[in-house]
Scaffold this active site. Structure first.
Site, PDB file in Angstrom:
ATOM      1  N   ARG A  92     -61.342  44.014  -2.594  1.00 37.67           N
ATOM      2  CA  ARG A  92     -61.928  43.015  -1.697  1.00 37.67           C
ATOM      3  C   ARG A  92     -62.686  43.782  -0.617  1.00 37.67           C
ATOM      4  NH1 ARG A  92     -60.038  37.539  -0.999  1.00 37.67           N
ATOM      5  NH2 ARG A  92     -61.313  37.609   0.872  1.00 37.67           N
TER       6      ARG A  92
ATOM      7  N   LYS B  16     -31.853  15.074  -3.243  1.00 40.18           N
ATOM      8  CA  LYS B  16     -30.745  14.761  -4.159  1.00 40.18           C
ATOM      9  C   LYS B  16     -30.579  13.269  -4.468  1.00 40.18           C
ATOM     10  CE  LYS B  16     -27.957  18.861  -3.170  1.00 40.18           C
ATOM     11  NZ  LYS B  16     -26.618  19.384  -2.925  1.00 40.18           N
TER      12      LYS B  16
ATOM     13  N   ASP C 153     -22.277  20.144  -8.050  1.00 39.50           N
ATOM     14  CA  ASP C 153     -21.643  20.633  -6.811  1.00 39.50           C
ATOM     15  C   ASP C 153     -20.134  20.388  -6.839  1.00 39.50           C
ATOM     16  OD1 ASP C 153     -23.865  21.647  -5.545  1.00 39.50           O
ATOM     17  OD2 ASP C 153     -24.326  19.788  -4.468  1.00 39.50           O
TER      18      ASP C 153
ATOM     19  N   GLY D  41     -23.907  15.055   2.226  1.00 42.62           N
ATOM     20  CA  GLY D  41     -24.071  15.139   0.774  1.00 42.62           C
ATOM     21  C   GLY D  41     -22.975  15.962   0.113  1.00 42.62           C
TER      22      GLY D  41
HETATM   23  P1  NAP Z   1     -25.635  17.065   5.293  1.00 38.77           P
HETATM   24  O1  NAP Z   1     -25.697  15.982   4.285  1.00 38.77           O
HETATM   25  O2  NAP Z   1     -26.710  17.189   6.308  1.00 38.77           O
HETATM   26  O3  NAP Z   1     -24.226  16.887   6.078  1.00 38.77           O
HETATM   27  C1  NAP Z   1     -23.890  17.705   7.168  1.00 38.77           C
HETATM   28  C2  NAP Z   1     -22.460  17.443   7.585  1.00 38.77           C
HETATM   29  O4  NAP Z   1     -22.131  18.422   8.585  1.00 38.77           O
HETATM   30  C3  NAP Z   1     -22.254  16.077   8.231  1.00 38.77           C
HETATM   31  O5  NAP Z   1     -20.971  15.633   7.951  1.00 38.77           O
HETATM   32  C4  NAP Z   1     -22.419  16.414   9.727  1.00 38.77           C
HETATM   33  O6  NAP Z   1     -21.735  15.509  10.564  1.00 38.77           O
HETATM   34  C5  NAP Z   1     -21.714  17.747   9.786  1.00 38.77           C
HETATM   35  N1  NAP Z   1     -22.120  18.550  10.939  1.00 38.77           N
HETATM   36  C6  NAP Z   1     -23.340  19.137  11.130  1.00 38.77           C
HETATM   37  N2  NAP Z   1     -23.331  19.815  12.299  1.00 38.77           N
HETATM   38  C7  NAP Z   1     -22.097  19.655  12.837  1.00 38.77           C
HETATM   39  C8  NAP Z   1     -21.465  20.118  14.026  1.00 38.77           C
HETATM   40  N3  NAP Z   1     -22.134  20.881  14.900  1.00 38.77           N
HETATM   41  N4  NAP Z   1     -20.190  19.787  14.250  1.00 38.77           N
HETATM   42  C9  NAP Z   1     -19.511  19.023  13.364  1.00 38.77           C
HETATM   43  N5  NAP Z   1     -20.039  18.544  12.238  1.00 38.77           N
HETATM   44  C10 NAP Z   1     -21.326  18.855  11.963  1.00 38.77           C
HETATM   45  O7  NAP Z   1     -25.528  18.490   4.606  1.00 38.77           O
HETATM   46  P2  NAP Z   1     -24.794  18.865   3.210  1.00 38.77           P
HETATM   47  O8  NAP Z   1     -25.758  18.830   2.103  1.00 38.77           O
HETATM   48  O9  NAP Z   1     -23.561  18.051   3.094  1.00 38.77           O
HETATM   49  O10 NAP Z   1     -24.440  20.404   3.464  1.00 38.77           O
HETATM   50  C11 NAP Z   1     -23.450  20.752   4.413  1.00 38.77           C
HETATM   51  C12 NAP Z   1     -23.118  22.230   4.311  1.00 38.77           C
HETATM   52  O11 NAP Z   1     -22.622  22.539   3.025  1.00 38.77           O
HETATM   53  C13 NAP Z   1     -24.301  23.167   4.542  1.00 38.77           C
HETATM   54  O12 NAP Z   1     -23.884  24.238   5.344  1.00 38.77           O
HETATM   55  C14 NAP Z   1     -24.644  23.644   3.164  1.00 38.77           C
HETATM   56  O13 NAP Z   1     -25.212  24.937   3.198  1.00 38.77           O
HETATM   57  C15 NAP Z   1     -23.283  23.661   2.503  1.00 38.77           C
HETATM   58  N6  NAP Z   1     -23.417  23.542   1.049  1.00 38.77           N
HETATM   59  C16 NAP Z   1     -22.992  24.592   0.305  1.00 38.77           C
HETATM   60  C17 NAP Z   1     -23.093  24.530  -1.072  1.00 38.77           C
HETATM   61  C18 NAP Z   1     -22.627  25.692  -1.886  1.00 38.77           C
HETATM   62  O14 NAP Z   1     -23.000  25.777  -3.063  1.00 38.77           O
HETATM   63  N7  NAP Z   1     -21.811  26.544  -1.352  1.00 38.77           N
HETATM   64  C19 NAP Z   1     -23.632  23.393  -1.703  1.00 38.77           C
HETATM   65  C20 NAP Z   1     -24.051  22.311  -0.892  1.00 38.77           C
HETATM   66  C21 NAP Z   1     -23.924  22.410   0.489  1.00 38.77           C
HETATM   67  P3  NAP Z   1     -22.467  14.163  11.116  1.00 38.77           P
HETATM   68  O15 NAP Z   1     -22.326  13.151  10.018  1.00 38.77           O
HETATM   69  O16 NAP Z   1     -21.725  13.824  12.343  1.00 38.77           O
HETATM   70  O17 NAP Z   1     -23.904  14.532  11.367  1.00 38.77           O
END
Ligand code: NAP
Length: 486
Positions: free
Chosen positions: A15, A276, A313, A341
């Site tokens: 380039r 999802k 999951d 979720g």
């Molecule tokens: P999501 O649907 O956004 O749900 C988040 C959850 O976390 C809700 O219950 C929320 O509570 C709670 N939360 C967030 N911040 C908080 C805080 N500061 N104090 C207390 N509660 C809090 O997300 P998700 O898909 O369920 O994922 C949640 C976690 O799981 C993530 O860290 C993700 O990386 C992990 N994950 C891991 C895998 C794996 O393969 N290892 C797979 C899926 C997910 P509220 O309802 O009050 O907002």
């Protein structure tokens, strides 16, 4: 250029316009030191390039490249006529050089009619190779790239630029593109969405992709940091499975994207946040538990062309947890922290596997109550602050993001809740051992990291797509550990 060759490139693009302005006239020394066949380009500023000299001087540099017998020069479609005039004026034949005529739109994608018109003009101007680069403002623009490449009668390069169009670069070999561009090293990309040569070769298996290779990918937003492409491409590679797996950033209309991409050779998808729920609309059939959970994270295209959605999951998390328990979940009292979720998947999974009661504790109590209602009589929902050391559980599973990097000193629950013999699982896997898991371990609990859930959900997807092959769990685990810096 030597680095590009060592990384596996077949061709190098010089380039001229990307050289330092003072260096641009000296591109010949780069050319003289070439170790690969080259394309010479001096992109005009009116076409998104950095050429500093006047239009005729710019085109004369390309005419000189022809005179030197370079295999390819790239000339903007709009400049083709003047380029040919200068060739004629200088009496230089195009005998050893193929002409790439290019069209760029950095603002938007073209539609199918516009692409057809550009192709027609390129044919009329005597292009040996067509190149169209357009900015993707939707993931759906990849479909037009794939169709154009597949139906092209002239060797064609077509790219949807930007992260939304990245798969158009990564899957170029799958659709018979003349070439795809990659940077020599990471961070030196010359256009948005490009990756480096080594990533293209090693991670995206560029050399093993043919016109009928089944494609897979993870749909989400964001997806650039997803460990799934590295994990699933490695799994296909070590088991000798034909296939390639891409990151697919999709901002809107996930169901349409799934349908359109399945029609173009995608045989399966992983689905992550926020798709999802929406992905379910594109399914012909949904696995029973996934339907009850209300979310899918995995799609398979069956032999008859229909789409089935799964939720891997819950299977992944529950299998990792049950492996550490005698008698599995049957009859156990389970605390699920979080009602998002992942929380839904864990709570439904625990009951599916025979838990006697599931308590859902969530920051927003109403969401815990709503989930408990969906789960039926064996569940109850409470606020996180209602948990006390009087509660007694056999299993605790966290599905909130509390404790994830960078907030590694946080835990969603008080350590008083833990007691010897309890199994404690954390869906968070970065860090591998969260504060919650450290405190649980100190209290004598058996702990399970979210890494196992991640690796196993990918493994179940792999086995859904390749039912005759066991997923290489160890390889997949190593890939994720490496990405996490272990
Ligand atoms: P999501 O649907 O956004 O749900 C988040 C959850 O976390 C809700 O219950 C929320 O509570 C709670 N939360 C967030 N911040 C908080 C805080 N500061 N104090 C207390 N509660 C809090 O997300 P998700 O898909 O369920 O994922 C949640 C976690 O799981 C993530 O860290 C993700 O990386 C992990 N994950 C891991 C895998 C794996 O393969 N290892 C797979 C899926 C997910 P509220 O309802 O009050 O907002």
């Amino acid at each position: 250029m030597s680095a590009a060759k060592a990384a596996g490139a077949d061709l190098a693009e010089i380039r001229i316009d990307l050289l330092d302005p003072a260096e641009q006239p000296h591109w010949l020394s780069v050319f003289a030191a070439r170790v690969l066949p080259v394309i010479v380009t001096n992109r005009a500023s009116w076409e998104g390039g950095n050429a500093v000299n006047d239009e005729d001087a710019r085109l004369r540099s390309l005419v000189l490249a022809v005179k030197l017998g370079v295999p390819y020069v790239d000339v903007e479609l709009e400049a083709a006529e003047r380029f040919r005039e200068i060739l004629r004026e200088q009496g230089i034949p195009m005998s050893a050089t193929e002409l790439i005529l290019s069209h760029h739109n950095f603002d938007r994608a073209l539609d199918a009619d516009e692409v057809a018109r550009v192709q027609e003009r390129m044919r009329g101007a005597g292009a040996d190779i067509h190149k169209i680069a357009m900015m993707a403002t939707s993931a759906m623009h990849n479909a037009l790239v794939f169709d154009t490449l597949k139906n092209a009668r002239v060797p064609t390069i077509m790219i949807a630029m930007g992260e939304l169009g990245q798969v158009s670069r990564l899957a170029a070999a799958r659709f018979g593109a003349f070439l795809t561009f990659a940077s020599v090293t990471p961070g030196e990309e010359s256009a948005p969405g490009q990756v480096d040569v080594r990533t293209l070769m090693q991670l995206y298996r560029f050399r093993s992709v043919a016109l009928d290779t089944p494609m897979y990918g993870v749909i989400g937003n964001p997806v650039s940091h997803s460990a799934s492409p590295a994990t699933l491409n490695a799994a296909m590679s070590v088991t000798g499975k034909e296939g390639v797996y891409f990151p697919l950033k999709v901002e809107a209309d996930v169901p349409k994207f799934i349908r359109e991409m399945t029609a173009r050779g995608f045989a399966g998808f992983s689905v992550t946040i926020p798709g999802k729920l929406a992905a379910m609309e594109a399914m012909d059939q949904i696995d029973d538990v996934a339907r009850r959970i209300g979310a899918i994270n995995s799609v398979i295209k069956r032999k008859d062309g229909t789409l089935k959605g799964f939720n891997t999951d819950w299977v992944a998390a529950l299998s990792a947890v049950e492996e550490k328990m005698t008698g599995g979940m049957k009859g156990k009292r389970v605390l699920c922290i979080g009602a998002g979720g992942a929380g839904r998947a864990l709570a439904f999974g625990a009951l599916e596997r025979g838990a006697v009661h599931v308590t859902i504790a969530n920051r927003t109590k109403s969401k815990a109550e709503a989930l408990a209602k969906d789960l039926g009589g064996l569940a109850s929902g409470i606020g996180l602050e209602e948990l006390t050391d009087q509660n007694d559980f056999d299993v605790i599973m966290n599905s909130t993001s509390v404790g994830m990097i960078p907030r590694v000193d946080d835990s969603p629950v008080d350590k008083q809740l833990f007691h010897k013999g309890m199994v404690v699982f954390d869906a968070v896997y970065n860090p591998l051992k969260t504060k919650m898991l450290k405190e649980a371990e100190e209290a004598g609990c058996v702990i399970v990291s979210g890494l196992e859930m991640f690796v196993r959900q990918a493994a179940v997807q792999f086995e859904n797509w390749f039912p005759d092959t066991e997923a290489p769990l160890d390889t997949m685990r190593q890939v994720v550990l490496k990405r996490l810096g272990h």
